[in-house]
Design a protein around this motif. Sequence first.
Motif, PDB file in Angstrom:
ATOM      1  N   ALA A   5       0.839  -1.199   0.000  1.00 49.57           N
ATOM      2  CA  ALA A   5       0.000   0.000   0.000  1.00 49.57           C
ATOM      3  C   ALA A   5       0.873   1.247   0.000  1.00 49.57           C
ATOM      4  O   ALA A   5       1.946   1.264   0.609  1.00 49.57           O
ATOM      5  CB  ALA A   5      -0.903  -0.005   1.227  1.00 49.57           C
ATOM      6  N   CYS A  21      -2.739   0.080  -3.975  1.00 52.64           N
ATOM      7  CA  CYS A  21      -2.311  -1.231  -3.484  1.00 52.64           C
ATOM      8  C   CYS A  21      -1.846  -2.023  -4.690  1.00 52.64           C
ATOM      9  O   CYS A  21      -2.657  -2.375  -5.551  1.00 52.64           O
ATOM     10  CB  CYS A  21      -3.465  -1.937  -2.785  1.00 52.64           C
ATOM     11  SG  CYS A  21      -3.134  -3.647  -2.323  1.00 52.64           S
ATOM     12  N   VAL A  33     -10.006  -7.975  -2.916  1.00 50.60           N
ATOM     13  CA  VAL A  33      -8.967  -7.196  -2.253  1.00 50.60           C
ATOM     14  C   VAL A  33      -9.656  -6.241  -1.303  1.00 50.60           C
ATOM     15  O   VAL A  33     -10.624  -5.575  -1.676  1.00 50.60           O
ATOM     16  CB  VAL A  33      -8.105  -6.421  -3.265  1.00 50.60           C
ATOM     17  CG1 VAL A  33      -7.118  -5.509  -2.524  1.00 50.60           C
ATOM     18  CG2 VAL A  33      -7.347  -7.384  -4.167  1.00 50.60           C
ATOM     19  N   TRP A  35      -9.435  -3.217   1.882  1.00 53.43           N
ATOM     20  CA  TRP A  35      -8.702  -2.165   2.580  1.00 53.43           C
ATOM     21  C   TRP A  35      -9.115  -2.199   4.047  1.00 53.43           C
ATOM     22  O   TRP A  35     -10.318  -2.322   4.361  1.00 53.43           O
ATOM     23  CB  TRP A  35      -9.013  -0.785   1.995  1.00 53.43           C
ATOM     24  CG  TRP A  35      -8.333  -0.506   0.701  1.00 53.43           C
ATOM     25  CD1 TRP A  35      -8.871  -0.620  -0.552  1.00 53.43           C
ATOM     26  CD2 TRP A  35      -6.990  -0.049   0.522  1.00 53.43           C
ATOM     27  NE1 TRP A  35      -7.943  -0.273  -1.499  1.00 53.43           N
ATOM     28  CE2 TRP A  35      -6.768   0.087  -0.868  1.00 53.43           C
ATOM     29  CE3 TRP A  35      -5.940   0.258   1.387  1.00 53.43           C
ATOM     30  CZ2 TRP A  35      -5.559   0.514  -1.400  1.00 53.43           C
ATOM     31  CZ3 TRP A  35      -4.738   0.678   0.855  1.00 53.43           C
ATOM     32  CH2 TRP A  35      -4.557   0.806  -0.522  1.00 53.43           C
ATOM     33  N   ARG A  49     -13.942  -3.234   0.264  1.00 48.70           N
ATOM     34  CA  ARG A  49     -13.365  -4.324  -0.520  1.00 48.70           C
ATOM     35  C   ARG A  49     -13.989  -4.318  -1.904  1.00 48.70           C
ATOM     36  O   ARG A  49     -15.062  -3.777  -2.134  1.00 48.70           O
ATOM     37  CB  ARG A  49     -13.574  -5.671   0.178  1.00 48.70           C
ATOM     38  CG  ARG A  49     -15.016  -6.120   0.238  1.00 48.70           C
ATOM     39  CD  ARG A  49     -15.275  -7.242  -0.744  1.00 48.70           C
ATOM     40  NE  ARG A  49     -16.549  -7.894  -0.477  1.00 48.70           N
ATOM     41  CZ  ARG A  49     -17.594  -7.777  -1.287  1.00 48.70           C
ATOM     42  NH1 ARG A  49     -17.533  -7.057  -2.380  1.00 48.70           N
ATOM     43  NH2 ARG A  49     -18.700  -8.415  -0.987  1.00 48.70           N
ATOM     44  N   VAL A  69     -13.598   2.444  -3.816  1.00 42.13           N
ATOM     45  CA  VAL A  69     -12.568   1.463  -4.137  1.00 42.13           C
ATOM     46  C   VAL A  69     -12.724   1.053  -5.595  1.00 42.13           C
ATOM     47  O   VAL A  69     -13.850   0.886  -6.093  1.00 42.13           O
ATOM     48  CB  VAL A  69     -12.644   0.242  -3.182  1.00 42.13           C
ATOM     49  CG1 VAL A  69     -13.977  -0.464  -3.268  1.00 42.13           C
ATOM     50  CG2 VAL A  69     -11.490  -0.712  -3.436  1.00 42.13           C
ATOM     51  N   ARG A  71     -10.359  -0.942  -9.161  1.00 37.87           N
ATOM     52  CA  ARG A  71      -9.195  -1.761  -9.503  1.00 37.87           C
ATOM     53  C   ARG A  71      -8.809  -1.562 -10.949  1.00 37.87           C
ATOM     54  O   ARG A  71      -9.633  -1.207 -11.792  1.00 37.87           O
ATOM     55  CB  ARG A  71      -9.470  -3.243  -9.236  1.00 37.87           C
ATOM     56  CG  ARG A  71     -10.222  -3.969 -10.374  1.00 37.87           C
ATOM     57  CD  ARG A  71     -11.409  -4.658  -9.868  1.00 37.87           C
ATOM     58  NE  ARG A  71     -12.018  -5.522 -10.858  1.00 37.87           N
ATOM     59  CZ  ARG A  71     -12.897  -5.099 -11.761  1.00 37.87           C
ATOM     60  NH1 ARG A  71     -13.202  -3.820 -11.839  1.00 37.87           N
ATOM     61  NH2 ARG A  71     -13.469  -5.958 -12.584  1.00 37.87           N
ATOM     62  N   LEU A  80      -7.949   3.236  -3.462  1.00 38.47           N
ATOM     63  CA  LEU A  80      -8.940   3.699  -2.496  1.00 38.47           C
ATOM     64  C   LEU A  80      -8.941   5.220  -2.559  1.00 38.47           C
ATOM     65  O   LEU A  80      -8.006   5.869  -2.077  1.00 38.47           O
ATOM     66  CB  LEU A  80      -8.622   3.223  -1.082  1.00 38.47           C
ATOM     67  CG  LEU A  80      -9.686   3.580  -0.041  1.00 38.47           C
ATOM     68  CD1 LEU A  80     -10.980   2.801  -0.312  1.00 38.47           C
ATOM     69  CD2 LEU A  80      -9.189   3.283   1.381  1.00 38.47           C
ATOM     70  N   TYR A  93      -3.279   2.491   6.924  1.00 37.38           N
ATOM     71  CA  TYR A  93      -4.145   1.767   6.010  1.00 37.38           C
ATOM     72  C   TYR A  93      -3.378   0.620   5.367  1.00 37.38           C
ATOM     73  O   TYR A  93      -2.245   0.786   4.900  1.00 37.38           O
ATOM     74  CB  TYR A  93      -4.689   2.704   4.940  1.00 37.38           C
ATOM     75  CG  TYR A  93      -5.786   3.602   5.443  1.00 37.38           C
ATOM     76  CD1 TYR A  93      -5.519   4.624   6.355  1.00 37.38           C
ATOM     77  CD2 TYR A  93      -7.111   3.418   5.046  1.00 37.38           C
ATOM     78  CE1 TYR A  93      -6.524   5.436   6.848  1.00 37.38           C
ATOM     79  CE2 TYR A  93      -8.124   4.231   5.528  1.00 37.38           C
ATOM     80  CZ  TYR A  93      -7.821   5.237   6.431  1.00 37.38           C
ATOM     81  OH  TYR A  93      -8.835   6.041   6.909  1.00 37.38           O
ATOM     82  N   CYS A  95      -3.747  -2.995   2.739  1.00 38.01           N
ATOM     83  CA  CYS A  95      -4.547  -3.762   1.798  1.00 38.01           C
ATOM     84  C   CYS A  95      -4.192  -5.237   1.948  1.00 38.01           C
ATOM     85  O   CYS A  95      -3.092  -5.581   2.402  1.00 38.01           O
ATOM     86  CB  CYS A  95      -4.348  -3.299   0.369  1.00 38.01           C
ATOM     87  SG  CYS A  95      -2.651  -3.398  -0.249  1.00 38.01           S
ATOM     88  N   SER A  96      -5.131  -6.064   1.574  1.00 32.46           N
ATOM     89  CA  SER A  96      -4.948  -7.500   1.713  1.00 32.46           C
ATOM     90  C   SER A  96      -5.849  -8.204   0.707  1.00 32.46           C
ATOM     91  O   SER A  96      -6.702  -7.558   0.082  1.00 32.46           O
ATOM     92  CB  SER A  96      -5.297  -7.921   3.145  1.00 32.46           C
ATOM     93  OG  SER A  96      -5.053  -9.278   3.342  1.00 32.46           O
ATOM     94  N   LYS A  97      -5.677  -9.498   0.561  1.00 32.75           N
ATOM     95  CA  LYS A  97      -6.471 -10.239  -0.411  1.00 32.75           C
ATOM     96  C   LYS A  97      -7.106 -11.465   0.226  1.00 32.75           C
ATOM     97  O   LYS A  97      -6.590 -12.012   1.205  1.00 32.75           O
ATOM     98  CB  LYS A  97      -5.599 -10.674  -1.589  1.00 32.75           C
ATOM     99  CG  LYS A  97      -4.530 -11.695  -1.219  1.00 32.75           C
ATOM    100  CD  LYS A  97      -3.821 -12.220  -2.444  1.00 32.75           C
ATOM    101  CE  LYS A  97      -2.722 -13.210  -2.054  1.00 32.75           C
ATOM    102  NZ  LYS A  97      -3.290 -14.449  -1.489  1.00 32.75           N
TER     103      LYS A  97
END
Length: 118
Positions: A5, A21, A33, A35, A49, A69, A71, A80, A93, A95-97
């Motif tokens: 991020a 991200c 994905v 946040w 997400r 959000v 992509r 974001l 902040y 991000c992840s998946k």
Amino acid sequence: VQLQASGGGLVQAGGSLRLSCVASGRTFSPFSVGWFRQAPGKEREFVARITWTVGSTYYADSVKGRFTVSRDGAKNTVYLQMNSLKPEDTAVYYCSKADRVGARYDSWGQGTQVTVSS
């Protein structure tokens, strides 16, 4: 796959920031994905997400109407956009998946600090 991020900073209340991200690696096709953010002394909380294939979005009530959000599949990047920022949005902040429906979010990278001054 690692997620990174970036884009945080210091902004006045009412201002805007856009976080990015970026996912490393050639193949990136998670289910979604997300946040998340963590303020000092508080637990990490969900922010928003987006599903990778369809692009459907979901937001926490606290940011609905202010954050967006999105992509870019070609760049393996999720954004974001944060508008009308409030001091209570101050946090790190992340991000992840999530690779499948119902799976835990993983591949947490370093977060990016967002500080909103009043």
